[in-house]
Design a protein around this motif. Structure first.
Motif, mmCIF file in Angstrom:
data_model
loop_
_atom_site.group_PDB
_atom_site.id
_atom_site.type_symbol
_atom_site.label_atom_id
_atom_site.label_comp_id
_atom_site.label_asym_id
_atom_site.label_seq_id
_atom_site.Cartn_x
_atom_site.Cartn_y
_atom_site.Cartn_z
ATOM 1 N N THR A 9 0.824 -1.254 0.012
ATOM 2 C CA THR A 9 0.081 0.090 -0.112
ATOM 3 C C THR A 9 0.885 1.339 -0.060
ATOM 4 O O THR A 9 0.662 2.235 -0.760
ATOM 5 C CB THR A 9 -0.780 -0.081 1.179
ATOM 6 N N GLU A 10 1.964 1.328 0.955
ATOM 7 C CA GLU A 10 2.745 2.326 1.044
ATOM 8 C C GLU A 10 4.393 1.896 1.193
ATOM 9 O O GLU A 10 4.343 0.957 2.111
ATOM 10 C CB GLU A 10 2.200 3.297 2.143
ATOM 11 N N ILE A 11 5.006 2.713 0.629
ATOM 12 C CA ILE A 11 6.549 2.265 0.917
ATOM 13 C C ILE A 11 7.284 3.636 0.884
ATOM 14 O O ILE A 11 6.981 4.613 0.380
ATOM 15 C CB ILE A 11 7.087 1.517 -0.415
ATOM 16 N N SER A 12 8.317 3.470 1.957
ATOM 17 C CA SER A 12 9.067 4.789 2.213
ATOM 18 C C SER A 12 10.551 4.165 2.074
ATOM 19 O O SER A 12 10.823 3.253 2.816
ATOM 20 C CB SER A 12 8.918 5.255 3.576
ATOM 21 N N THR A 111 0.281 1.608 -5.322
ATOM 22 C CA THR A 111 1.142 1.846 -4.202
ATOM 23 C C THR A 111 1.856 3.165 -4.055
ATOM 24 O O THR A 111 2.459 3.715 -4.855
ATOM 25 C CB THR A 111 2.530 0.686 -4.583
ATOM 26 N N ARG A 112 1.484 3.911 -2.707
ATOM 27 C CA ARG A 112 2.298 5.209 -2.583
ATOM 28 C C ARG A 112 3.765 5.075 -2.424
ATOM 29 O O ARG A 112 3.909 4.390 -1.145
ATOM 30 C CB ARG A 112 1.361 5.730 -1.527
ATOM 31 N N LEU A 113 4.408 5.674 -2.958
ATOM 32 C CA LEU A 113 5.971 5.766 -2.676
ATOM 33 C C LEU A 113 6.446 7.002 -2.310
ATOM 34 O O LEU A 113 6.080 8.036 -2.839
ATOM 35 C CB LEU A 113 6.657 5.312 -4.390
ATOM 36 N N HIS A 114 7.329 7.169 -1.072
ATOM 37 C CA HIS A 114 7.609 8.304 -0.552
ATOM 38 C C HIS A 114 9.012 8.200 -0.509
ATOM 39 O O HIS A 114 9.798 7.076 0.000
ATOM 40 C CB HIS A 114 7.346 8.371 0.853
#
Lengths: 117, 115
Positions: A9-12, A111-114
């Motif tokens: 869902t989200e990766i930093s 996928t939200r990539l930070h």
């Protein structure tokens, strides 16, 4: 039925690290197209790549690369040496390419990539 | 490079009002689509249009929605009586089903806010 799963869902990650975005798809067709789109905060869909089901060669475009494996129904996307400007939501998508049926695109949830400086 | 043009970029409307979203597809494309993306969610297919008729529509595309190609260049999406839950980004797309990946192209979207 068609389905695209993006489990992340989200990766930093910290800038300059490599990051891989996973995509798994389901389709009943032998002929189909796979896509990746980038959606920056401004909201538009930026086309990144389109790959047909008969071409399993990996693709590289600058810092971007894609790994297509039909055996595992996956089409993963890797950003090498990430930059802050890569921060966005990334969508994997699928379209069946049968001429007798519609070619609507089915998107994953993204996928939200930070990328952290 | 040819583009799909959508206007307006942002539309604010009152609940219950009719709204028309405008799209100019790529000139030699024959297949047209509308997609919707509720804030923070995935992009969802609404409807496809070919040869002056709807070829497929999703469950989202109920009687409140309609599409039209009023002339040779425009492709519109009408929502008859907007609801709060219609607030979303609406993307138009067109394709020509030739070449690699059917030349599928998305517009930059119209953000619809229903208040």
């Amino acid at each position: 039925a068609q389905k695209v799963t993006q489990a992340q869902t989200e990766i930093s990650v910290v800038e300059k690290e490599d990051v891989t975005l996973d995509c798994v798809y389901e389709t009943r067709d032998t002929t189909y197209y796979l896509f990746w789109y980038k959606q920056p905060p401004s909201g538009e869909l930026v086309f990144l790549i389109r790959r047909n089901s008969f071409d399993e060669q990996n693709e590289i475009s600058g810092r971007y690369s894609w790994n297509f494996q039909k055996s595992t129904s996956s089409f993963n996307f890797t950003i090498t040496a990430s930059q802050v400007v890569d921060s966005a939501v990334y969508f994997c998508a699928l379209s069946e390419a049968n001429e007798n049926r519609d070619d609507k695109i089915i998107f994953g949830k993204g996928t939200r990539l930070h990328i952290l400086p | 490079e040819p583009e799909v043009t959508q206007t307006p970029s942002h539309q604010v409307t009152q609940m219950g009002q009719e709204v028309i979203l405008h799209c100019v597809p790529i000139s030699n494309h024959l297949y047209f689509y509308w997609y919707r993306q509720i804030l923070g969610q995935k992009v969802e297919f609404l409807v496809s249009f070919y040869n002056n008729e709807i070829s497929e529509k999703s469950e989202i595309f109920d009687d409140q929605f309609s599409v039209e190609r009023p002339d040779g260049s425009n492709f519109t999406l009408k929502i008859r009586s907007t609801k709060l839950e219609d607030s979303a980004m609406y993307f138009c797309a067109s394709s020509d089903r030739t070449g690699e990946g059917y030349g599928y192209t998305f517009g930059s979207g119209t953000r619809l806010t229903v208040v």
